[in-house]
Design a protein around this motif. Sequence first.
Motif, PDB file in Angstrom:
ATOM      1  N   GLY A 128       0.386  -1.462   0.243  1.00 17.40           N
ATOM      2  CA  GLY A 128      -0.314  -0.081  -0.183  1.00 17.40           C
ATOM      3  C   GLY A 128       0.784   1.006   0.200  1.00 17.40           C
ATOM      4  N   LEU A 129       1.858   0.999   0.629  1.00 10.88           N
ATOM      5  CA  LEU A 129       2.656   2.044   0.924  1.00 10.88           C
ATOM      6  C   LEU A 129       3.495   2.647  -0.246  1.00 10.88           C
ATOM      7  CD1 LEU A 129       4.256   4.971   2.301  1.00 10.88           C
ATOM      8  CD2 LEU A 129       5.507   2.513   3.677  1.00 10.88           C
ATOM      9  N   PHE A 130       4.240   1.744  -0.819  1.00 10.39           N
ATOM     10  CA  PHE A 130       4.710   1.443  -2.308  1.00 10.39           C
ATOM     11  C   PHE A 130       3.644   2.020  -3.680  1.00 10.39           C
ATOM     12  CE2 PHE A 130       6.622   0.064  -6.026  1.00 10.39           C
ATOM     13  CZ  PHE A 130       7.616   0.922  -5.875  1.00 10.39           C
ATOM     14  N   ASN A 183      11.202   2.058   2.628  1.00 12.04           N
ATOM     15  CA  ASN A 183      10.587   2.154   3.469  1.00 12.04           C
ATOM     16  C   ASN A 183       9.547   0.963   3.463  1.00 12.04           C
ATOM     17  OD1 ASN A 183      12.264   4.199   5.233  1.00 12.04           O
ATOM     18  ND2 ASN A 183      10.543   5.886   4.868  1.00 12.04           N
ATOM     19  N   ALA A 184       9.523   1.444   2.011  1.00  9.68           N
ATOM     20  CA  ALA A 184       7.989   0.592   1.442  1.00  9.68           C
ATOM     21  C   ALA A 184       8.538  -1.092   1.665  1.00  9.68           C
ATOM     22  CB  ALA A 184       7.098   0.456   0.324  1.00  9.68           C
ATOM     23  N   ILE A 185       9.961  -1.415   0.856  1.00  9.35           N
ATOM     24  CA  ILE A 185      10.454  -1.890   0.814  1.00  9.35           C
ATOM     25  C   ILE A 185      10.697  -3.167   1.809  1.00  9.35           C
ATOM     26  CG2 ILE A 185      12.495  -3.355  -0.179  1.00  9.35           C
ATOM     27  CD1 ILE A 185      11.918  -1.738  -2.664  1.00  9.35           C
ATOM     28  N   ASP A 186      11.651  -2.062   3.109  1.00  7.58           N
ATOM     29  CA  ASP A 186      11.770  -3.134   4.010  1.00  7.58           C
ATOM     30  C   ASP A 186      10.794  -2.690   5.551  1.00  7.58           C
ATOM     31  OD1 ASP A 186      14.169  -2.676   3.414  1.00  7.58           O
ATOM     32  OD2 ASP A 186      14.487  -1.021   3.952  1.00  7.58           O
ATOM     33  N   GLY A 187       9.125  -2.766   4.568  1.00  8.17           N
ATOM     34  CA  GLY A 187       7.927  -2.916   5.555  1.00  8.17           C
ATOM     35  C   GLY A 187       7.900  -2.283   6.775  1.00  8.17           C
ATOM     36  N   LEU A 188       8.934  -1.083   6.776  1.00  7.70           N
ATOM     37  CA  LEU A 188       8.576  -0.288   8.049  1.00  7.70           C
ATOM     38  C   LEU A 188       6.687   0.088   7.895  1.00  7.70           C
ATOM     39  CD1 LEU A 188      11.258   1.684   7.408  1.00  7.70           C
ATOM     40  CD2 LEU A 188      11.391  -0.128   8.811  1.00  7.70           C
ATOM     41  N   ASP A 189       6.332   1.229   8.983  1.00  9.85           N
ATOM     42  CA  ASP A 189       5.742   1.713   9.751  1.00  9.85           C
ATOM     43  C   ASP A 189       5.074   3.093   9.149  1.00  9.85           C
ATOM     44  OD1 ASP A 189       2.557   1.338  11.257  1.00  9.85           O
ATOM     45  OD2 ASP A 189       3.649   3.013  11.447  1.00  9.85           O
ATOM     46  N   TRP A 190       3.854   2.628   8.496  1.00 14.34           N
ATOM     47  CA  TRP A 190       3.551   3.755   7.882  1.00 14.34           C
ATOM     48  C   TRP A 190       4.071   5.424   8.667  1.00 14.34           C
ATOM     49  CZ3 TRP A 190       0.029   4.876   3.290  1.00 14.34           C
ATOM     50  CH2 TRP A 190      -0.473   3.837   2.437  1.00 14.34           C
ATOM     51  N   SER A 191       4.128   5.086   9.620  1.00 13.67           N
ATOM     52  CA  SER A 191       4.387   6.780  10.606  1.00 13.67           C
ATOM     53  C   SER A 191       6.103   7.528  10.481  1.00 13.67           C
ATOM     54  CB  SER A 191       4.491   6.372  11.767  1.00 13.67           C
ATOM     55  OG  SER A 191       4.915   5.239  12.660  1.00 13.67           O
ATOM     56  N   VAL A 192       6.634   6.193  10.113  1.00 15.00           N
ATOM     57  CA  VAL A 192       8.482   6.412   9.380  1.00 15.00           C
ATOM     58  C   VAL A 192       8.318   7.014   8.130  1.00 15.00           C
ATOM     59  CG1 VAL A 192      10.363   6.021   9.366  1.00 15.00           C
ATOM     60  CG2 VAL A 192       8.695   4.399  10.673  1.00 15.00           C
ATOM     61  N   ILE A 197       5.757  11.664   2.844  1.00 18.13           N
ATOM     62  CA  ILE A 197       4.701  11.657   2.242  1.00 18.13           C
ATOM     63  C   ILE A 197       3.683  13.264   1.719  1.00 18.13           C
ATOM     64  CG2 ILE A 197       2.008  11.526   1.927  1.00 18.13           C
ATOM     65  CD1 ILE A 197       3.350   8.097   2.669  1.00 18.13           C
ATOM     66  N   ILE A 198       4.126  13.696   3.163  1.00 22.05           N
ATOM     67  CA  ILE A 198       4.000  15.226   2.539  1.00 22.05           C
ATOM     68  C   ILE A 198       4.340  15.507   2.554  1.00 22.05           C
ATOM     69  CG2 ILE A 198       2.869  17.034   4.628  1.00 22.05           C
ATOM     70  CD1 ILE A 198       2.779  15.213   7.163  1.00 22.05           C
ATOM     71  N   THR A 199       5.567  15.798   2.495  1.00 18.40           N
ATOM     72  CA  THR A 199       6.490  16.532   1.428  1.00 18.40           C
ATOM     73  C   THR A 199       6.115  16.245   0.193  1.00 18.40           C
ATOM     74  OG1 THR A 199       8.088  16.408   2.986  1.00 18.40           O
ATOM     75  CG2 THR A 199       9.482  16.938   1.457  1.00 18.40           C
ATOM     76  N   LEU A 200       6.176  15.194  -0.470  1.00 20.96           N
ATOM     77  CA  LEU A 200       5.437  15.213  -1.441  1.00 20.96           C
ATOM     78  C   LEU A 200       4.637  14.853  -2.217  1.00 20.96           C
ATOM     79  CD1 LEU A 200       6.515  11.632  -2.594  1.00 20.96           C
ATOM     80  CD2 LEU A 200       7.221  13.504  -3.981  1.00 20.96           C
ATOM     81  N   LEU A 201       3.567  15.889  -1.319  1.00 21.58           N
ATOM     82  CA  LEU A 201       2.190  15.933  -1.530  1.00 21.58           C
ATOM     83  C   LEU A 201       2.474  17.726  -1.395  1.00 21.58           C
ATOM     84  CD1 LEU A 201       0.217  14.098   0.870  1.00 21.58           C
ATOM     85  CD2 LEU A 201      -0.329  14.639  -1.316  1.00 21.58           C
ATOM     86  N   ALA A 202       3.507  17.838  -0.610  1.00 27.12           N
ATOM     87  CA  ALA A 202       3.425  19.358  -1.073  1.00 27.12           C
ATOM     88  C   ALA A 202       4.359  20.180  -2.359  1.00 27.12           C
ATOM     89  CB  ALA A 202       4.519  20.059   0.428  1.00 27.12           C
ATOM     90  N   ILE A 203       5.412  19.647  -2.494  1.00 31.59           N
ATOM     91  CA  ILE A 203       6.169  19.246  -4.040  1.00 31.59           C
ATOM     92  C   ILE A 203       4.965  19.237  -4.948  1.00 31.59           C
ATOM     93  CG2 ILE A 203       7.826  18.763  -5.665  1.00 31.59           C
ATOM     94  CD1 ILE A 203       9.532  18.207  -2.729  1.00 31.59           C
ATOM     95  N   ASN A 204       4.207  18.731  -5.315  1.00 32.65           N
ATOM     96  CA  ASN A 204       3.063  18.099  -5.908  1.00 32.65           C
ATOM     97  C   ASN A 204       2.316  19.839  -6.102  1.00 32.65           C
ATOM     98  OD1 ASN A 204       4.797  15.870  -6.970  1.00 32.65           O
ATOM     99  ND2 ASN A 204       3.005  14.941  -5.723  1.00 32.65           N
TER     100      ASN A 204
END
Length: 221
Positions: A128-130, A183-192, A197-204
């Motif tokens: 999902g994160l990926f 992070n998605a490949i390593d299976g880390l939690d979404w909070s990491v 993700i917010i930065t990507l949204l802001a850039i877009n």
Amino acid sequence: MLQQIRTLILKELTLEWRQKYALNGILLYVVSAVFITYLSVGAKQGNIGVPTWNALYWIIILFSAVNAVAKSFVQEHQGRQLYYYMIASPEAIIVSKIIYNSILTLVLALLGYLVFSVILGNPVQNQGLFVLNLVLGGLGFSACLTMVSGIASKASNNATLMAILSFPVIIPILLMAIRVSKNAIDGLDWSVSVDKIITLLAINAIISATAYILFPYLWRS
């Protein structure tokens, strides 16, 4: 304006469907690039590492997006641009171009992910994160390259100018997308990955707003 955007998007889809060689060439580029990677970097023997898989995926998607979006304004000759100038607002034109290029880039990104998974394996643990990161990265690529393509189309050597202008904006998007993918490949939690993700949204959002505001001045010239 919504009617103009819908009509322009349908026009883009119709032209792409008539000129299938362009889309087919891009699809062939994605598949062949993945297959050459499979043969050349030791993936056939299972020697490809996760960071290499991640970096190669985003590099291939980036160049696929460049090939797909570069023709946005370059293929529009002066007579057709004058016709658009008379029947549609510049805001509708740039929004329709960004939406269409976003759809095309997302199709290429999802296809690249599917081909990567089949040929090179799929090490992603948090799907999902990926996929969310893939969508945000694809939207960022398409918005940036569409805006730069419009600027470069006004110059004679538009391919070189597009590469130079897009580089400073593309690099932050690419680096952020690669980090979230790791992070998605390593299976880390979404909070990491929330801050990235917010930065990507802001850039877009910044790129899209800049294109919407500045394109009318470029279009009038």
